[in-house]
Write a protein that holds these residues in place. Structure first.
Motif, PDB file in Angstrom:
ATOM      1  N   PRO A  80       5.567  -2.034   2.008  1.00 41.67           N
ATOM      2  CA  PRO A  80       4.258  -1.976   1.357  1.00 41.67           C
ATOM      3  C   PRO A  80       4.287  -1.380  -0.043  1.00 41.67           C
ATOM      4  N   SER A  81       5.443  -0.784  -0.421  1.00 40.61           N
ATOM      5  CA  SER A  81       5.502  -0.220  -1.771  1.00 40.61           C
ATOM      6  C   SER A  81       5.869  -1.290  -2.811  1.00 40.61           C
ATOM      7  N   ALA A  85       3.176  -9.840  -4.664  1.00 41.63           N
ATOM      8  CA  ALA A  85       3.846 -11.140  -4.751  1.00 41.63           C
ATOM      9  C   ALA A  85       5.212 -11.101  -4.061  1.00 41.63           C
ATOM     10  N   ALA A  86       5.931 -10.004  -4.255  1.00 42.91           N
ATOM     11  CA  ALA A  86       7.253  -9.867  -3.638  1.00 42.91           C
ATOM     12  C   ALA A  86       7.123  -9.740  -2.122  1.00 42.91           C
ATOM     13  N   GLY A  91       7.768 -11.894   3.272  1.00 46.29           N
ATOM     14  CA  GLY A  91       7.164 -12.157   4.581  1.00 46.29           C
ATOM     15  C   GLY A  91       7.323 -13.615   4.984  1.00 46.29           C
ATOM     16  N   VAL A  92       7.098 -14.509   4.032  1.00 46.08           N
ATOM     17  CA  VAL A  92       7.225 -15.943   4.309  1.00 46.08           C
ATOM     18  C   VAL A  92       8.677 -16.300   4.604  1.00 46.08           C
ATOM     19  N   ASP A 137      -4.595  -6.136   5.502  1.00 42.99           N
ATOM     20  CA  ASP A 137      -4.352  -4.746   5.124  1.00 42.99           C
ATOM     21  C   ASP A 137      -3.552  -4.674   3.820  1.00 42.99           C
ATOM     22  N   ARG A 138      -2.551  -5.535   3.707  1.00 41.90           N
ATOM     23  CA  ARG A 138      -1.719  -5.521   2.501  1.00 41.90           C
ATOM     24  C   ARG A 138      -2.469  -6.045   1.283  1.00 41.90           C
ATOM     25  N   LEU A 139      -3.447  -6.902   1.527  1.00 45.15           N
ATOM     26  CA  LEU A 139      -4.265  -7.360   0.398  1.00 45.15           C
ATOM     27  C   LEU A 139      -5.183  -6.225  -0.058  1.00 45.15           C
TER      28      LEU A 139
END
Lengths: 199, 199
Positions: A80-81, A85-86, A91-92, A137-139
């Motif tokens: 999460p740090s 975009a990375a 994740g994909v 959450d990450r968004l």
């Protein structure tokens, strides 16, 4: 892999060993072909002892599918740090690698051919919920998630599953192109919900 | 509706009547609650006579699901002489109306709770294929469909299913907003495959 045949294992270790063998087998065949007898033989234990740990075949299969789902959630997790975009790209990539490595079971689970009972569908739905919740959450929107963004995130997960199945069916697209397509799709869909992910 | 109880019907008409009753029932409950006895009673025929037309309950359910799938394909069809944007909107509206009217059965089929055996999953997959093929046809590309556009079309169908389920779960989005989201999503996703649908 040393399967610890004939070794004494404490109950938790034995359960983990059996589930691990199930996961290994699941990477090459649909769940309904993950046979109890094969697992017991691989583990070097009797069929009866396996049923001591998992009272029914269904219990064993449920534990294996839950482990597979946990594995998918782990494999698609990101730091999460990192910039968003990375994280999306990582994740994909984790998702597509998981799909490619677990092709037989993944296709069977999503297409419902072989071993797709209601319990498995429930695990699948819950896994989608976990992945969607983490994505939202990450968004890291401030305040509650707008309904439109939630719909878009849930829809993108389904879009990604379908695209990954299409990718497995067709040899004419390489992994990098599919990664770019899925990342670009999320950016485009999030924009429709008022969330600008462009770097 | 006059169900023609005690009337003589020729075999094709009787079959159609029974499937029609099944469809009616399916709009309010999952398939596994569409009971043979209720259907026979509604039609005013004996259980035995129903089994004359459909040898097993599974045969009857398969016929009902196939009819429901045909209905969905019809309801999402559009006039090919219209501009593409108008067709997209009309197709999406037909889809959402179908989903809202057949809520119980639709949720059960997609979520696999109740009556989601392999045959049903196969009908569902085939229906997605038909809808995707028609969509690609209406996008009327010259030459063969590029792999990326095919993936995007297939993925958008899955996206739309998921968004429609989310819409049923949440009351805070109206139909017009969901129609716009699905249309805009296809425009955005098709652009990623090099197909400009913007009017």
């Amino acid at each position: 892999v040393a399967h610890g045949s004939r070794t004494r294992l404490d109950p938790a270790a034995r359960r983990a060993q059996l589930v691990g063998l199930g996961l290994e087998m699941l990477s090459t065949r649909p769940l309904d072909q993950v046979a109890i007898d094969d697992i017991a033989a691989e583990a070097g234990i009797s069929r009866g002892l396996l049923f001591h740990y998992f009272p029914t075949k269904r219990d064993f299969h449920a534990a294996v599918v839950q482990a597979a789902a946990d594995d998918l959630v782990d494999r698609t997790d990101t730091d999460p740090s990192l910039p968003l975009a990375a994280q999306l790209r990582a994740g994909v990539e984790g998702f597509l690698d998981y799909v490619a490595e677990n092709r037989a079971a993944y296709v069977a689970l999503l297409r419902g051919a072989g071993g797709g009972g209601p319990e498995l569908r429930a695990v699948l739905d819950h896994t989608r919920d976990r992945i969607t919740a983490r994505l939202l959450d990450r968004l890291h929107m401030a305040g509650p998630t707008p309904a439109r963004l939630w719909l878009v995130a849930r829809g993108w997960v389904a879009f990604s599953e379908e695209v990954s199945l299409g990718w497995l069916d067709h040899d004419d697209m390489d992994r990098a192109e599919v990664v770019a397509l899925l990342v670009d799709a999320l950016v485009a869909l999030a924009a429709l919900a008022g969330r600008d992910l462009d770097p």
